[in-house]
Design a protein around this motif. Structure first.
Motif, PDB file in Angstrom:
ATOM      1  N   THR A  27      44.394  80.285  52.278  1.00 40.64           N
ATOM      2  CA  THR A  27      44.122  80.155  50.862  1.00 40.64           C
ATOM      3  C   THR A  27      45.083  79.170  50.191  1.00 40.64           C
ATOM      4  O   THR A  27      46.235  79.046  50.602  1.00 40.64           O
ATOM      5  N   LYS A  28      44.600  78.517  49.142  1.00 42.52           N
ATOM      6  CA  LYS A  28      45.458  77.660  48.331  1.00 42.52           C
ATOM      7  C   LYS A  28      45.846  78.357  47.026  1.00 42.52           C
ATOM      8  O   LYS A  28      46.419  77.732  46.131  1.00 42.52           O
ATOM      9  N   ASN A  29      45.511  79.626  46.933  1.00 36.09           N
ATOM     10  CA  ASN A  29      45.935  80.424  45.783  1.00 36.09           C
ATOM     11  C   ASN A  29      47.457  80.518  45.785  1.00 36.09           C
ATOM     12  O   ASN A  29      48.064  80.922  46.772  1.00 36.09           O
ATOM     13  N   ARG A  30      48.098  80.152  44.678  1.00 37.22           N
ATOM     14  CA  ARG A  30      49.554  80.149  44.612  1.00 37.22           C
ATOM     15  C   ARG A  30      50.128  81.563  44.705  1.00 37.22           C
ATOM     16  O   ARG A  30      51.289  81.744  45.023  1.00 37.22           O
ATOM     17  N   PHE A  31      49.309  82.565  44.414  1.00 38.38           N
ATOM     18  CA  PHE A  31      49.739  83.947  44.525  1.00 38.38           C
ATOM     19  C   PHE A  31      49.353  84.489  45.896  1.00 38.38           C
ATOM     20  O   PHE A  31      48.906  85.631  46.017  1.00 38.38           O
ATOM     21  N   CYS A  32      49.556  83.683  46.924  1.00 36.14           N
ATOM     22  CA  CYS A  32      49.096  84.085  48.252  1.00 36.14           C
ATOM     23  C   CYS A  32      49.850  85.322  48.741  1.00 36.14           C
ATOM     24  O   CYS A  32      50.996  85.568  48.371  1.00 36.14           O
ATOM     25  N   ALA A  33      49.160  86.086  49.590  1.00 33.03           N
ATOM     26  CA  ALA A  33      49.672  87.373  50.050  1.00 33.03           C
ATOM     27  C   ALA A  33      50.839  87.206  51.017  1.00 33.03           C
ATOM     28  O   ALA A  33      51.006  86.168  51.666  1.00 33.03           O
ATOM     29  N   ALA A  34      51.629  88.270  51.144  1.00 36.57           N
ATOM     30  CA  ALA A  34      52.779  88.266  52.052  1.00 36.57           C
ATOM     31  C   ALA A  34      52.382  87.912  53.490  1.00 36.57           C
ATOM     32  O   ALA A  34      53.069  87.100  54.136  1.00 36.57           O
ATOM     33  N   PRO A  35      51.307  88.472  54.059  1.00 38.13           N
ATOM     34  CA  PRO A  35      50.952  88.101  55.429  1.00 38.13           C
ATOM     35  C   PRO A  35      50.580  86.633  55.574  1.00 38.13           C
ATOM     36  O   PRO A  35      50.831  86.035  56.631  1.00 38.13           O
ATOM     37  N   THR A  38      38.956  82.579  44.054  1.00 36.92           N
ATOM     38  CA  THR A  38      39.634  82.289  45.316  1.00 36.92           C
ATOM     39  C   THR A  38      40.615  83.405  45.634  1.00 36.92           C
ATOM     40  O   THR A  38      41.538  83.670  44.869  1.00 36.92           O
ATOM     41  N   SER A  39      40.441  84.049  46.769  1.00 38.85           N
ATOM     42  CA  SER A  39      41.262  85.189  47.145  1.00 38.85           C
ATOM     43  C   SER A  39      42.708  84.790  47.418  1.00 38.85           C
ATOM     44  O   SER A  39      43.021  83.643  47.727  1.00 38.85           O
ATOM     45  N   THR A  40      43.575  85.785  47.357  1.00 41.91           N
ATOM     46  CA  THR A  40      44.989  85.613  47.692  1.00 41.91           C
ATOM     47  C   THR A  40      45.227  85.669  49.196  1.00 41.91           C
ATOM     48  O   THR A  40      46.333  85.388  49.659  1.00 41.91           O
ATOM     49  N   ASN A  41      44.225  86.061  49.973  1.00 39.51           N
ATOM     50  CA  ASN A  41      44.430  86.374  51.390  1.00 39.51           C
ATOM     51  C   ASN A  41      43.584  85.549  52.356  1.00 39.51           C
ATOM     52  O   ASN A  41      43.640  85.770  53.565  1.00 39.51           O
ATOM     53  N   ASP A  42      42.792  84.612  51.860  1.00 40.11           N
ATOM     54  CA  ASP A  42      41.887  83.855  52.724  1.00 40.11           C
ATOM     55  C   ASP A  42      42.608  83.263  53.933  1.00 40.11           C
ATOM     56  O   ASP A  42      43.620  82.581  53.798  1.00 40.11           O
ATOM     57  N   SER A  43      42.056  83.509  55.112  1.00 38.38           N
ATOM     58  CA  SER A  43      42.649  82.995  56.350  1.00 38.38           C
ATOM     59  C   SER A  43      41.551  82.770  57.377  1.00 38.38           C
ATOM     60  O   SER A  43      40.683  83.622  57.564  1.00 38.38           O
ATOM     61  N   LEU A  44      41.602  81.633  58.037  1.00 37.26           N
ATOM     62  CA  LEU A  44      40.712  81.351  59.159  1.00 37.26           C
ATOM     63  C   LEU A  44      41.573  80.933  60.346  1.00 37.26           C
ATOM     64  O   LEU A  44      42.406  80.035  60.222  1.00 37.26           O
ATOM     65  N   ALA A  65      49.270  91.819  48.633  1.00 35.87           N
ATOM     66  CA  ALA A  65      49.407  90.629  47.790  1.00 35.87           C
ATOM     67  C   ALA A  65      49.909  91.053  46.415  1.00 35.87           C
ATOM     68  O   ALA A  65      49.603  92.149  45.946  1.00 35.87           O
ATOM     69  N   GLY A  66      50.713  90.196  45.805  1.00 39.11           N
ATOM     70  CA  GLY A  66      51.330  90.563  44.539  1.00 39.11           C
ATOM     71  C   GLY A  66      52.342  91.679  44.730  1.00 39.11           C
ATOM     72  O   GLY A  66      52.538  92.529  43.861  1.00 39.11           O
ATOM     73  N   THR A  67      53.022  91.655  45.890  1.00 35.57           N
ATOM     74  CA  THR A  67      53.957  92.731  46.250  1.00 35.57           C
ATOM     75  C   THR A  67      55.386  92.243  46.433  1.00 35.57           C
ATOM     76  O   THR A  67      56.253  93.018  46.858  1.00 35.57           O
ATOM     77  N   GLY A  68      55.639  90.970  46.156  1.00 37.59           N
ATOM     78  CA  GLY A  68      56.993  90.441  46.150  1.00 37.59           C
ATOM     79  C   GLY A  68      57.732  90.546  47.474  1.00 37.59           C
ATOM     80  O   GLY A  68      57.128  90.547  48.549  1.00 37.59           O
ATOM     81  N   GLU A  69      59.059  90.637  47.378  1.00 36.86           N
ATOM     82  CA  GLU A  69      59.899  90.689  48.583  1.00 36.86           C
ATOM     83  C   GLU A  69      59.630  91.938  49.414  1.00 36.86           C
ATOM     84  O   GLU A  69      59.699  91.914  50.642  1.00 36.86           O
ATOM     85  N   GLU A  70      59.317  93.048  48.743  1.00 33.55           N
ATOM     86  CA  GLU A  70      59.022  94.277  49.482  1.00 33.55           C
ATOM     87  C   GLU A  70      57.770  94.105  50.334  1.00 33.55           C
ATOM     88  O   GLU A  70      57.684  94.622  51.457  1.00 33.55           O
TER      89      GLU A  70
END
Length: 411
Positions: free
Chosen positions: A52-60, A233-239, A89-94
């Motif tokens: 994803t190109k979402n700037r709020f991309c998920a930790a994984p 656009t999702s925060t977690n998109d991955s291919l 996603a949206g979970t910061g350092e934790e």
């Protein structure tokens, strides 16, 4: 129900030599459902990814990009771990800490480096990952590792999907049978860049790293970057595309005569998976192909195609089978082509010419539009008459169920 789409049967998804999949019920969000997947790769497997190109991309996503960039881990990715029910996603350092815990635990089970694990999550955003449940479920997933687990793997990554999505294809190269199998999940929050939510494609062909990196860009730009359900656009998109090299065929590079063939085959699998996501769009009743032709460049063709595909007014009209085609003209007009001459373009609904010379086509009758709109699969074709470029986008309608599904998503 999905538009002309049903779940594949297990025997239709061919095993890929050098890759095994294991599933567990970790009770991440709901009990008694498959929600944890481990994909184990044989040594030497090449791996490429786009995200994803979402700037709020998920930790994984952050960790995946880091691990793929590492050397030599990038050449020796050992396993992927996927959980549904929570996006982390949206979970910061934790959130990063919990994703790393997952990688550490799986690395210990598989006796590999932590950087050789790629984590993925999908589900609700802004909620802490229940990492204890994932850690407890990992041994079960590892014990379940099998080459023929593709369908159960597709089921394990679903969220609001109605049916599992999987595609398999076999081709012959150099006297060898090459297998390509892929799964994906996605139903809502679908829009480039890049729109797949989660997708995993594997082949037993041997492909050099540089060539695989080239192939994934080619494939995604003709598949997952050509779909939209709702413009989010999702925060977690991955291919991820994996080449195990276990077929026995020599390694393919961009200079190899087999390069174009394997690239096209992988792209075809990606297109089928991407279209399956749209066909299973949340509450979808219509599958729409939006073709824009004769543009000056591909970029302006995509602008028009997405303006049409994103419009809630157009999508709801298609749900109602209402040929309210003025909405399409309006979308073309606001797509962002400042020097567009509306008097030179044509608009077709299916094979029916509905607009030309800046207005309604003289030959068009409302009954023609009604007949096309009642079909479950509809093509909208715009001919700009400005050049030779073209672009195609696949989308779906908006039904009552889209609102219901997304209103009740967290419950």
């Amino acid at each position: 129900m999905p538009v002309n789409l049903s779940a594949p049967e297990a025997q239709q998804l061919h095993p890929v030599k050098g890759l095994a999949l294991g599933i567990a019920e970790a009770h991440i969000k709901k009990p008694n459902r498959k929600d944890l997947l481990v994909i184990k790769l044989s040594p030497g497997t090449k791996v490429a990814g786009v995200f994803t190109k979402n700037r709020f991309c998920a930790a994984p996503v952050i960790l995946c990009k880091e691990h793929l960039a590492q050397s030599p881990a990038r050449q020796e990715i050992t396993a992927l771990v996927v959980n549904t029910g929570n996006a982390n996603a949206g979970t910061g350092e934790e959130g990063l800490h919990r994703a790393k815990q997952t990688c550490v635990a799986l690395a210990e089970l598989l006796d590999c480096e932590v950087g050789a694990i790629l984590p993925f999550s999908t589900g609700v955003i802004l909620e802490p990952l229940p990492v204890d449940r994932i850690l407890a479920g990992l041994p079960q997933a590892v014990a379940d590792l099998r080459e023929d687990n593709w369908l159960r793997a597709a089921e394990a990554i679903m969220t609001t999907d109605i049916v599992a999505k999987g595609v398999s294809k076999q081709i012959f190269l150099g006297g060898q049978t090459i297998t390509i199998t892929g799964i994906a999940k996605g139903s809502g929050m679908i829009h480039p860049n890049m729109a797949t939510m989660l997708g995993y494609i594997a082949t037993d062909a041997a492909i050099s790293q540089a060539t695989l990196d080239d192939i994934i860009q080619y494939a995604v730009n003709r598949s997952f970057n050509c779909i939209t359900v709702d413009g989010d656009t999702s925060t977690n998109d991955s291919l991820i595309i994996m080449a195990t090299g276990q077929s026995g065929l020599a390694e393919i590079t961009t200079d190899n005569t087999d390069y174009a063939v394997i690239r096209q085959a992988i792209t075809e699998v990606a297109i089928q998976l991407a279209q399956a996501i749209v066909r299973d769009g949340e509450g979808a009743t219509k599958f729409m192909t939006v073709k824009v032709e004769a543009g000056r460049d591909e970029a302006e063709c995509r602008k028009v195609a997405y303006a049409i595909s994103h419009s809630p007014l157009i999508k709801t009209a298609f749900f109602a089978s209402d040929p309210n085609l003025g909405r399409i003209l309006a979308a073309i007009g606001y797509a962002g082509i400042d020097d567009l001459d509306v008097n030179t373009l044509q608009l077709y609904l299916g094979d029916v010419l509905v607009a030309e010379h800046g207005g309604r086509a003289i030959s068009y009758e409302e009954a023609q539009g009604v007949a096309v709109m009642k079909e479950p699969e509809i093509t909208v074709r715009v001919v700009l008459n400005r050049g030779s470029a073209e672009a195609t986008v696949w989308t779906c309608d908006f039904s009552y169920d889209y609102v219901k599904i997304n209103a009740d998503y967290r419950s």
